[in-house]
Design an enzyme around this catalytic site. Structure first.
Site: not given
Ligand code: HSE
Ligand code: NAP
Length: 590
Positions: A384, A456
């Site tokens: 996160v 998250k």
């Molecule tokens: N793909 C995720 C983002 C990576 O762009 O936030 C970080 O957790």
């Protein structure tokens, strides 16, 4: 402006860590990344950091020699202008390293805060500073990096603080700001009764009083710095980077037998993509602490940026686990394989660090229970916020009176794409750019549709509210539903569109969470997240709200959080092992 002369402590106690990095730890320019790990460690504990740096090893001597070559002997104060450049360069490099991981860091020239010196231009003391200016800079930035070893004389010319003078800079600033800690970070993890390199059964002081410290330190702490700290009753910590031990200078001396060497831990990397290659690069600079025992990938023939030896890279999980790693770092993404590998790691007696929010959110209870049953650690800070320590801040807020609600920009890819769309970039191109920069998930629809942010939020609910939250309970809106009209309207109104993730409690106390696209004013705190940045507001039940910001995606911010978890595990294991051996003796000095 005249400086506020500070000879006594600031009245307000602060949450400030003054960390001093000496030439013995800044062995080369790359070593600033290790200093960044140390700074990140304190930032994620919620402390503000003022780093004070020496020049990179060898640079001061080279500058002194150059000054003598050009100007002859007895060339102070001219030579001070030249020699202080070593510290300025180290400070600029460290600020750059911190910026790479997304910390809001600023290098500060001693002249900018009018750090006032008096006495001999090559062996001066410190006698004042522009306290207001320094306080303003501290309020504006997460980390300040101040070059040590020099100050400014009344006539505006620079002066050097004598051999070891960076210690004095750190101690002086620590006293002036009433810092919570002043930590002198050197190449040995404390003060020893005898030389730990020569003594097979060394004793380290856990605490040492001023007189014993002065006797034992030799050249390792500058005399003026020790005197100043004692005069102001400052508790000093002597420590080494990445180590779990230190010596505190306090009124009483206590020493303990200890194992000076901490075991090297074997680390298996599962996944060698954006995050995995970054973690590998960090581990290569910490070969004294970690050894990479194997790297699991899907395609062994893929061309990679890293120079990792081919014999470490395998597509066979059995082969990687057969090396009996102490720590398994899971960076493959997805749920099922990741879940099986993490459980297998616990079964084999390894601790686990994961960057994978999908598996952690989906199987939070089973994975934590499995870790508990196996007596192993499970860390997942990077899952996160990338390099923004959001879960740690939520833990602190929950323990400090509770959380009312959270609201944030927590997906870097979505934010990057929204910014690019507002600039007129076509949707598909914006997605491709986010993928090329290593921000997007393997399947970018997780970023676009809100699933990544929802995973998250599930983890944030555990840390902030100590409550379960499932992704299917979270209302989501997709970036794919945005039309050009919507984007143009926001731009024409001087507003921005953000993917905003929220959790709050309803009237009955149940958690309500959503990931939605909102058009907000440009001066809204969350609008300030640019590109892949993340921002979070934690509304506290008691006390002040917490505001966090930084880089939420990409190799280096994410690898920093993984590395912080690895270093925590190393420190904890070392402390545990030492506790088993320790015999404390008191008083330490005859
Ligand atoms: N793909 C995720 C983002 C990576 O762009 O936030 C970080 O957790
Ligand atoms: P990535 O670049 O796609 O790398 C994934 C790696 O895992 C690749 O090396 C891949 O092998 C390997 N892999 C995938 N599935 C595998 C399997 N079943 N068996 C063996 N190896 C497998 O991904 P990433 O960006 O590094 O992200 C990794 C994890 O970190 C994800 O959980 C992601 O959500 C998380 N994370 C990423 C970021 C970020 O900014 N990128 C930030 C925070 C958290 P090959 O190389 O052979 O294909």
């Amino acid at each position: 402006m005249r400086p506020t002369i500070v000879e006594n402590k600031a009245q307000e106690p602060s949450n400030l860590a003054v960390l001093k990095f000496g030439g013995s730890v800044l062995q080369d320019a790359q070593a600033v990344h290790s200093a960044a790990h140390e700074i990140y460690r304190f930032v994620r504990r919620g402390e503000k950091v003022l780093a004070v740096v020496s020049a990179i090893a060898g640079e001061t001597d080279a500058l002194v020699a150059m000054g003598q070559y050009i100007g002859g002997d007895n060339n102070a104060p001219g030579s001070a202008s030249l020699v202080r450049l070593g510290e300025l360069r180290a400070a600029a490099l460290l600020a750059l390293a911190l910026e790479r991981v997304g910390l809001d860091a600023r290098a500060v020239d001693p002249a900018e805060i009018d750090l006032r010196a008096k006495g001999d231009p090559d062996d001066a003391g410190l006698c004042g500073l522009d306290h207001d200016r320094l306080s303003t800079l501290l309020a504006e930035h997460e980390v300040l990096v101040v070059p040590g070893f020099s100050g400014v004389l009344d006539n505006g010319q620079p002066a050097l603080l004598g051999r070891g003078g960076t210690d004095l800079s750190a101690v002086y600033l620590g006293v002036a700001l009433n810092a919570k800690r002043v930590r002198l970070i050197k190449d040995v993890d404390g003060l020893y009764v005898s030389d730990p390199k020569l003594d097979p059964n060394p004793r380290r002081f856990t605490q040492i009083n001023w007189d014993d410290a002065a006797e034992i330190c030799g050249n390792s702490i500058q005399d003026h710095a020790l005197d100043y700290a004692q005069k102001h009753d400052l508790r000093l910590e002597i420590a080494a980077p990445a180590r779990g031990f230190d010596t505190c200078i306090t009124p009483q001396s206590v020493s303990a037998h200890c194992s000076a060497q901490t075991n090297k831990l074997k680390v298996a990397l599962l996944g060698f993509g954006t995050v995995g290659e970054g973690v590998y690069a960090h581990l290569q600079r910490h070969k004294d602490l970690f050894e990479v025992s194997g790297i699991l990938v899907r395609d062994a023939g893929k061309k990679r940026n890293s120079d990792a030896p081919a014999h470490l890279i395998s597509t066979d999980a059995g082969e990687v686990f057969a090396k009996r790693p102490d720590i398994v770092v899971e960076m493959i993404g997805g749920v099922d394989s990741a879940d099986a590998f993490i459980l297998n790691a616990f079964f084999g007696g390894a601790d686990v660090v994961s960057a994978n929010k999908a598996v952690m959110a989906e199987n939070f209870d089973t994975l934590n229970e499995a870790a508990g049953r196996a007596g192993r650690a499970l860390h997942y800070s990077a899952a996160v916020g990338g390099g923004v320590p959001m879960l740690e801040a939520l833990d602190q807020a929950r323990n400090g009176g509770g959380v009312r609600s959270v609201q944030g920009v927590i997906n870097g890819t979505a934010n990057f794409i929204l910014d690019r769309l507002a600039e007129g970039c076509p949707f598909d191109q914006a997605v491709k750019e986010a993928q090329d920069k290593g921000f997007a998930e393997a399947d970018p629809s997780a970023d676009l549709d809100g699933d990544d942010a929802a995973a998250k939020l599930c983890l944030m609910a555990r840390h902030g509210f100590d409550a379960p939250l499932r992704a299917n309970q979270i209302a989501m809106q997709s970036l794919s539903d945005l039309d050009q009209e919507h984007i143009d309207a926001a731009r024409n109104a001087g507003k921005v569109i953000r993917q905003i993730s929220e959790i709050k409690r309803d009237d009955k106390g149940a958690l309500k969470a959503s990931v939605s696209l909102q058009t907000i004013d440009k001066d809204h705190y969350l609008a300030g997240a640019k590109g892949e940045q993340n921002r979070l507001i934690v509304h506290a039940l008691e006390g002040e709200n917490i505001h966090l910001r930084g880089k939420g995606a990409g190799r280096w911010p994410t690898a920093e959080a993984v590395m912080a978890d690895l270093l925590d595990i190393h420190r904890l294991r070392g402390q545990y092992e030492e506790k088993l051996n320790v015999r404390v003796s008191e008083p330490a000095c005859a």
